[in-house]
Structures are given as C-alpha cells and as structure tokens.
Design an enzyme around this catalytic site. Structure first.
Site, PDB file in Angstrom:
ATOM      1  N   LYS A  30    -136.911 140.251 106.174  1.00  0.00           N
ATOM      2  CA  LYS A  30    -137.209 138.860 106.492  1.00  0.00           C
ATOM      3  C   LYS A  30    -136.167 138.323 107.467  1.00  0.00           C
ATOM      4  CE  LYS A  30    -137.337 137.819 102.070  1.00  0.00           C
ATOM      5  NZ  LYS A  30    -137.455 137.070 100.798  1.00  0.00           N
ATOM      6  N   ARG A  61    -126.182 139.683 105.574  1.00  0.00           N
ATOM      7  CA  ARG A  61    -125.447 140.480 104.588  1.00  0.00           C
ATOM      8  C   ARG A  61    -124.316 141.281 105.229  1.00  0.00           C
ATOM      9  NH1 ARG A  61    -129.559 142.688 100.032  1.00  0.00           N
ATOM     10  NH2 ARG A  61    -127.557 142.752  98.927  1.00  0.00           N
ATOM     11  N   ASP A  92    -149.699 145.494 110.558  1.00  0.00           N
ATOM     12  CA  ASP A  92    -148.642 146.427 110.160  1.00  0.00           C
ATOM     13  C   ASP A  92    -148.589 147.624 111.102  1.00  0.00           C
ATOM     14  OD1 ASP A  92    -147.636 145.100 107.865  1.00  0.00           O
ATOM     15  OD2 ASP A  92    -149.361 145.765 106.715  1.00  0.00           O
TER      16      ASP A  92
END
Length: 405
Positions: free
Chosen positions: A97, A104, A169
């Site tokens: 996302k 992080r 996708d």
C-alpha cells in the site's frame, strides 16, 4: 555471486530477482522473470504464508519456478539479512500500500547504499505519492479498474461490469516486468540504479485509453456495449450462431462489400451513407448501422459456427468461435503449439495448465519446479549470501525466519 541450484535456461539466465508481495499483481511480475530463466526469490511473511496458498490449483501455476524465502525483512537481524540479499540482487519488486517500505525504513536510498545498481519496482494501487486520501489505500483488481475509468466502459448498456479474471492485476504485473527490464538496460549502461513507481490505476487508465481519447479531446463518451458487441462499430464483437457464439471484426473494403451481398444489403453500397471505400460501419453515426446489425444477426443465427467460419475465411473476415474451457485442450492449434502443458508439483502430483509464453526460439523458457512450500529455500538462500547454520538457527529461534520443517 554463486546462484542457487537450478537449470540454466532462457533469455534471463543469471539474473537474480527478488519480490515481496501476495496474491497476483506483484508475484505475476516475478513469475514472468522465473519462466524466462531468472533466479527468482519469493519473500513470504514468517508467521503467515502468502494468502494465494489457500487456492487449490492456481498457486501451482503462479508460483512455479520460484525459490521460497520466509523472512521478517523489517525487523532487526531479518532486515540485515534482507539488505545483504539486496547486495546480490539485480531487480527487487515489492507490492504494498503506497510507500509502505519507506515508512518502515527501507527507502530507495537505503537499498542503493547496499547496491547502487539495484532496480527497484514499487507496485501499489495508487502510487508512491499523491494525496493522503488515496495513496495509502489498499487496492485489488476491481479497485484499480473502478478508479481508472476502465470498469465504467465495460459491461452492458444497463450496468458496468469489471473485466475478469483479475485483469488489472495481470496488466500491472506485466507492466512491472517490462519496466524493470527497461530500467535494467539503462543501469547496465550507466551503473546507476533506478526506482519505478507503478500505480495500478494508471496502468488501467493507459489500457482504457481507446475510447477515453474522444472524451478528453471533444467531450464524447463512448456508450457501453450491448450484448457483447463493439460500442462503436457494426459487425464487430460477439454474435450468436445457430449452435453457439463467435466473435468477428467486419473491417475492410472488400470484406464489407462481400458480407453485404451475403446478408442482402448490397444495395446500400455506394450510397452517401456507405460510400465506396468504406472500411468500417459506425454503429451510431451511420443511419444504417442498426439495419446492418439486424441483417447480420439474422444471417448468423441461420448458420452454424462451422458454416460461418468457412464463409468468413473465403471473405477474409476475421472471426473465431468462442471456445469453452473444456474445448481448449483438444483444439488443434493448442495441441500443435503445446499451449497447455503438465509439470510435477513438489509433492509428486501432476499439474496441468498454461505453458510458458511467449515462445523464445533460441533461449526458450522452461518449467523446472513446482510451487515451493513455505520457507522451503530459506536455509539455502541465507547460506548463499554467507550465513552459517548457526546464524540461520538464530534467526529461526528469534522468529525472524522460517525454514522448511
């Protein structure tokens, strides 16, 4: 760099690709590399395996030819192991996302500190930047189709409908593959790494461009199709014969002339509405568009698919029977090209599905392995980048890695 044990084949032999992502889009990019000969490492969460594994058959196709690494890449020694792996990696693909990796602490700059030549492909629903409202949202196939204007163009006049199976996708995954290869070509020229921002909705915006251009440059929005027929052009799309369905494309001067003779509309040729040299019949702008459809529907309904195919072949009109899935395997073209194939799963079963595409003449792809189990190659991969048995066991004991039971 020593490579992991695998046969050498395909145009990408010797390339190391690592991907982190679940389900379809990101992994499909990695899958293409794996089928073309690259060494592809699939990173999975230590505690929770890729959710694709719950499917009974599809994972055997979508995860074949891969090496399975189960590692916590965001925490302590797991992060260190991941960054060490990046030192020997050519292409890293992550699907998440928005800028999840950067949030992080694994930014492009951190990765390039460990490998200045690394190609990084970020795949997300809405991109790595933009508005706070959208950038960090989750996205799947239907989300990307809906947000891009692609979905609203599909379906029937009464209701829009997503294109299945999971079109966004696969388009997005293949975009990641091609973009990463383009970046790698430049990296090998300059020695400088590249970062690619692939937003699924932008991929589908580009794929949905054909009719949109009339709106962007004139305000005209194409209507949705009716019963599978092309929204613009008569004689194009899905039609019903006496014994099933065909698709056809009535395109070309002689094709229209000869077809009109067959369906009883030869008298319209050379009129102001259908002048000589007409190559397409516009369903809306041509006043005879509805009549062409009516006559064509009646003619096709009175003939079998075999009769239509034979006649259209004589007229050089492109058409094809709409095949059912059970018909694929025995179709002579499928048989001649081995479009459906079989391979062995890791537990010794036989799996059947689509063969590798496209077909490289001099360096063909190959299926050399079924889907690996969760953590199956963790130890081998960590040893490959310099970890000892004790190092690996320490990672496992801390819950930072998983090895095969």
């Amino acid at each position: 760099m020593d490579h992991l044990p695998m046969p050498k084949f395909g145009p990408l032999a010797g390339l190391r690709v690592v991907f982190s992502g679940i389900e379809i889009a990101g992994p499909f990019a990695g899958q293409m590399f794996a089928e073309w000969g690259a060494e592809v490492i699939w990173i999975e969460n230590v505690a929770w395996a890729d959710t694709i594994r719950v499917q009974p058959n599809y994972p055997q196709l979508s995860r074949r030819n891969l090496h399975a690494l189960s590692l916590n890449i965001f925490k302590d020694e797991g992060r260190e192991a991941f960054l060490k792996l990046m030192e020997t990696t050519d292409i890293f693909i992550e699907a998440s996302k928005g800028p999840a990796f950067a949030r992080r602490g694994i930014t492009d700059e951190v990765l390039w500190q460990h490998n200045p030549k690394l190609v990084i492909a970020h795949l997300s629903g809405f991109g790595q930047y933009g508005t706070e409202e959208y950038t960090n949202l989750p996205a799947y196939n239907t989300i990307a189709q809906a947000f891009s204007g692609y979905l609203i163009q599909n379906g029937d006049v009464d209701q829009p409908m997503p294109a299945f199976p999971y079109t966004a996708d696969y388009f997005s995954g293949l975009t990641a593959t091609t973009a990463a290869l383009a970046a790698l070509h430049k990296v090998r020229e300059t020695g400088k790494g590249e970062s690619i921002d692939i937003a699924m909705y932008e991929v589908m915006l580009r794929m949905g461009q054909y009719f949109m251009m009339d709106y962007f440059n004139g305000g005209e929005m194409c209507p949705r199709m009716s019963k599978g027929k092309d929204p613009y052009y008569a004689g194009c799309g899905l039609y019903k014969c006496a014994d099933g369905y065909i698709v056809m494309e009535l395109v070309g001067i002689t094709q229209i002339e000869e077809c009109f003779k067959d369906i009883g509309l030869a008298h319209l040729l050379g009129t102001p509405e259908i002048p000589e040299g007409t190559q397409l019949i516009h369903r809306i702008e041509c006043p005879y568009g509805p009549l062409v459809e009516e006559k064509l529907d009646a003619w096709l309904a009175a003939h079998t698919i075999a009769e239509v195919k034979e006649r259209f072949a004589e007229l050089n009109i492109a058409c094809a029977k709409v095949l059912t899935v059970p018909e694929l395997e025995s179709n002579p073209q499928y048989v001649a090209r081995e479009s459906i194939t079989q391979w062995q799963t890791m537990d010794g079963r036989t799996c059947k599905g689509p063969n590798i595409m496209p077909k490289f003449k001099n360096n063909p792809g190959q299926i050399w392995r079924g889907m690996p189990s969760h953590g199956m190659d963790t130890a081998a991969i960590l040893k490959n980048i310099g970890y000892s048995e004790n190092d690996i066991q320490e990672l496992v004991s801390k819950g930072l890695a998983k090895v095969e039971d």
